[in-house]
Design an enzyme around this catalytic site. Structure first.
Site, PDB file in Angstrom:
ATOM      1  N   GLU A   1      32.428  46.620  46.105  1.00 28.69           N
ATOM      2  CA  GLU A   1      31.002  46.326  46.291  1.00 28.69           C
ATOM      3  C   GLU A   1      30.775  45.092  47.154  1.00 28.69           C
ATOM      4  OE1 GLU A   1      29.786  46.915  41.931  1.00 28.69           O
ATOM      5  OE2 GLU A   1      28.098  47.653  43.122  1.00 28.69           O
TER       6      GLU A   1
ATOM      7  N   ASP B   1      38.708  49.006  39.922  1.00 27.49           N
ATOM      8  CA  ASP B   1      37.696  48.962  38.862  1.00 27.49           C
ATOM      9  C   ASP B   1      36.909  50.263  38.763  1.00 27.49           C
ATOM     10  OD1 ASP B   1      36.782  45.534  39.785  1.00 27.49           O
ATOM     11  OD2 ASP B   1      38.600  46.396  38.925  1.00 27.49           O
TER      12      ASP B   1
ATOM     13  N   MET C   1      42.546  44.862  33.732  1.00 24.90           N
ATOM     14  CA  MET C   1      41.560  44.495  34.746  1.00 24.90           C
ATOM     15  C   MET C   1      40.349  45.428  34.714  1.00 24.90           C
ATOM     16  SD  MET C   1      43.684  43.431  38.142  1.00 24.90           S
ATOM     17  CE  MET C   1      44.208  41.717  38.383  1.00 24.90           C
TER      18      MET C   1
ATOM     19  N   ARG D   1      50.505  39.712  19.160  1.00 22.41           N
ATOM     20  CA  ARG D   1      51.014  39.251  20.458  1.00 22.41           C
ATOM     21  C   ARG D   1      50.106  39.781  21.571  1.00 22.41           C
ATOM     22  NH1 ARG D   1      53.476  36.732  17.370  1.00 22.41           N
ATOM     23  NH2 ARG D   1      55.721  36.213  17.306  1.00 22.41           N
TER      24      ARG D   1
ATOM     25  N   GLN E   1      48.601  46.029  37.826  1.00 22.93           N
ATOM     26  CA  GLN E   1      47.692  47.190  37.965  1.00 22.93           C
ATOM     27  C   GLN E   1      47.258  47.386  39.414  1.00 22.93           C
ATOM     28  OE1 GLN E   1      44.801  46.755  34.301  1.00 22.93           O
ATOM     29  NE2 GLN E   1      45.736  44.781  34.784  1.00 22.93           N
TER      30      GLN E   1
HETATM   31  O1  F6P Z   1      38.077  43.863  41.712  1.00 23.20           O
HETATM   32  C1  F6P Z   1      39.409  44.216  41.530  1.00 23.20           C
HETATM   33  C2  F6P Z   1      40.100  43.204  40.661  1.00 23.20           C
HETATM   34  O2  F6P Z   1      41.411  43.625  40.448  1.00 23.20           O
HETATM   35  C3  F6P Z   1      39.431  42.970  39.307  1.00 23.20           C
HETATM   36  O3  F6P Z   1      39.716  44.007  38.389  1.00 23.20           O
HETATM   37  C4  F6P Z   1      40.038  41.655  38.941  1.00 23.20           C
HETATM   38  O4  F6P Z   1      39.306  40.953  37.974  1.00 23.20           O
HETATM   39  C5  F6P Z   1      40.001  40.915  40.275  1.00 23.20           C
HETATM   40  O5  F6P Z   1      40.124  41.916  41.280  1.00 23.20           O
HETATM   41  C6  F6P Z   1      41.103  39.880  40.422  1.00 23.20           C
HETATM   42  O6  F6P Z   1      40.885  39.263  41.677  1.00 23.20           O
HETATM   43  P1  F6P Z   1      42.037  38.407  42.389  1.00 23.20           P
HETATM   44  O7  F6P Z   1      43.129  39.338  42.772  1.00 23.20           O
HETATM   45  O8  F6P Z   1      41.338  37.805  43.558  1.00 23.20           O
HETATM   46  O9  F6P Z   1      42.486  37.409  41.365  1.00 23.20           O
END
Ligand code: F6P
Length: 341
Positions: A102, A126, A168, A266, A274
């Site tokens: 987005e 996402d 994530m 844990r 991911q």
């Molecule tokens: O938007 C994709 C994403 O993987 C999110 O799920 C995650 O919170 C974010 O990017 C992490 O961003 P960065 O790789 O910049 O830490």
């Protein structure tokens, strides 16, 4: 035509497959393709690389993006949009294919409204881009969660523990819902489905009373228990799109569970595992379909659009429509999550 391609935002499995498809289709139509490095930063700096049969050789199965990426927002940079328009002209780029989520496509929409010819491709693990039922990277990320849960079950069972797994998804629960369902999680916690820390502990106690003395709890990084004062993020910094760095709710939940139930707990935070893997077939095929479609739309002059999958139909929709609103997890999916947890 000379077509520019860029990959912006978080990387995802399938980006290179899309770059490959765009290049192959364009060259077949005797068009030229110019790779723009590191998302929108490359257009601000005029940093490019050639995309041809040689430079895309062997990239289909590779994770990440050979172009590099960034979370650069040209509308937060001094004369950003103007620099982009100047560089597009200097580089003789007649059309732009931004591949992103987005944030990246939001920039594309604004540039499109300023007259820049763009056709977007939706990408984010996402899977929360409103106008498409599928964004590149999602399926491979879900498989990463599923495989992690398959590995965590034996150790949770052996130690009679609660294993909290943070996944994530930023503010969406798609990765948690699908990954949790596929991996047989016992509790799935989503930003879209309100819950309290007390609910989670009660669910775990009920499991123990039924003789199930280990549990796998999947929680989306954007999930916020109603009885927690504020969302858990890492630090106070925000990126150029205003996003704080997500993550950390897994540890908070684990501490609360152990303190309130006494069950040994844990935490596993899957993080960028991911994002980094080699794309599975769904992402390779979706990327190939979307890449070819984007070049077709460019050649038809259908700018200001994005490629979208609606079910299995490949369509194009106006960018402003594709980015409008949000895309929360389907109610059907999280009702499923409640049945199987
Ligand atoms: O938007 C994709 C994403 O993987 C999110 O799920 C995650 O919170 C974010 O990017 C992490 O961003 P960065 O790789 O910049 O830490």
């Amino acid at each position: 035509m000379r077509i520019g391609v860029l990959t912006g935002g978080g990387d995802a499995p399938g980006l290179n497959a899309a770059i490959r498809a765009i290049t192959r289709k364009a060259l077949e139509e005797k068009d030229e393709v110019l790779g723009i490095k590191n998302g929108w930063l490359g257009l601000l700096e005029g940093d490019t690389m050639n995309l041809n049969l040689e430079t895309i050789r062997g990239i289909l199965p590779r994770g990440g993006t050979i172009l590099g990426t960034s979370r650069t927002n040209p509308f937060k940079r001094e004369k950003g949009p103007q620099k982009i328009q100047e560089n597009l002209k200097r580089l003789k780029i007649e059309a732009l294919i931004p591949i992103g989520g987005e944030d990246t496509l939001g920039v594309a929409l604004k540039l499109s409204q300023m007259g820049v010819p763009v056709v977007g491709i939706p990408k984010t693990i996402d899977n929360d881009i409103p106008g498409t039922t599928y964004s590149l990277g999602f399926d491979t990320a879900v498989n990463e969660v599923m495989e992690a849960l398959d590995k965590l079950h034996p150790t949770a069972e052996s130690h009679h523990r609660v294993m909290v797994v943070e996944v994530m998804g930023r503010n969406a629960g798609w990765v948690a819902a699908y990954g949790g369902l596929a991996g047989g999680a016992d509790v799935i916690l989503l930003p879209e489905a309100p819950f309290t820390l007390g609910d989670v502990c009660e669910q775990l106690r009920n499991r123990h009373q039924q003789g199930k003395d280990f549990s796998i709890v999947v929680i989306a990084e954007g999930a916020k228990p109603k009885d927690l004062k504020s969302a858990v993020v890492q630090g106070t910094k925000v990126d150029e799109f205003g996003h704080p760095r997500p993550g950390g709710i897994g540890h908070v939940l684990a501490q609360e569970v152990e303190a309130r139930t006494g069950y040994e707990t844990r935490v596993t935070i899957l993080g960028h595992l991911q994002r980094g893997g080699s794309p599975l077939a769904v992402d390779r095929i979706s990327a190939t379909r979307m890449g070819v479609k984007a070049v077709e739309l460019v050649r038809q002059g259908k700018f200001g659009t994005m490629v979208a999958l609606q079910g299995d139909r490949l369509v194009e929709i106006p960018l402003e429509e594709g980015l409008a609103g949000t895309r929360p997890v389907d109610k059907e999916i999280y009702r499923l999550a409640q049945i199987f947890t």
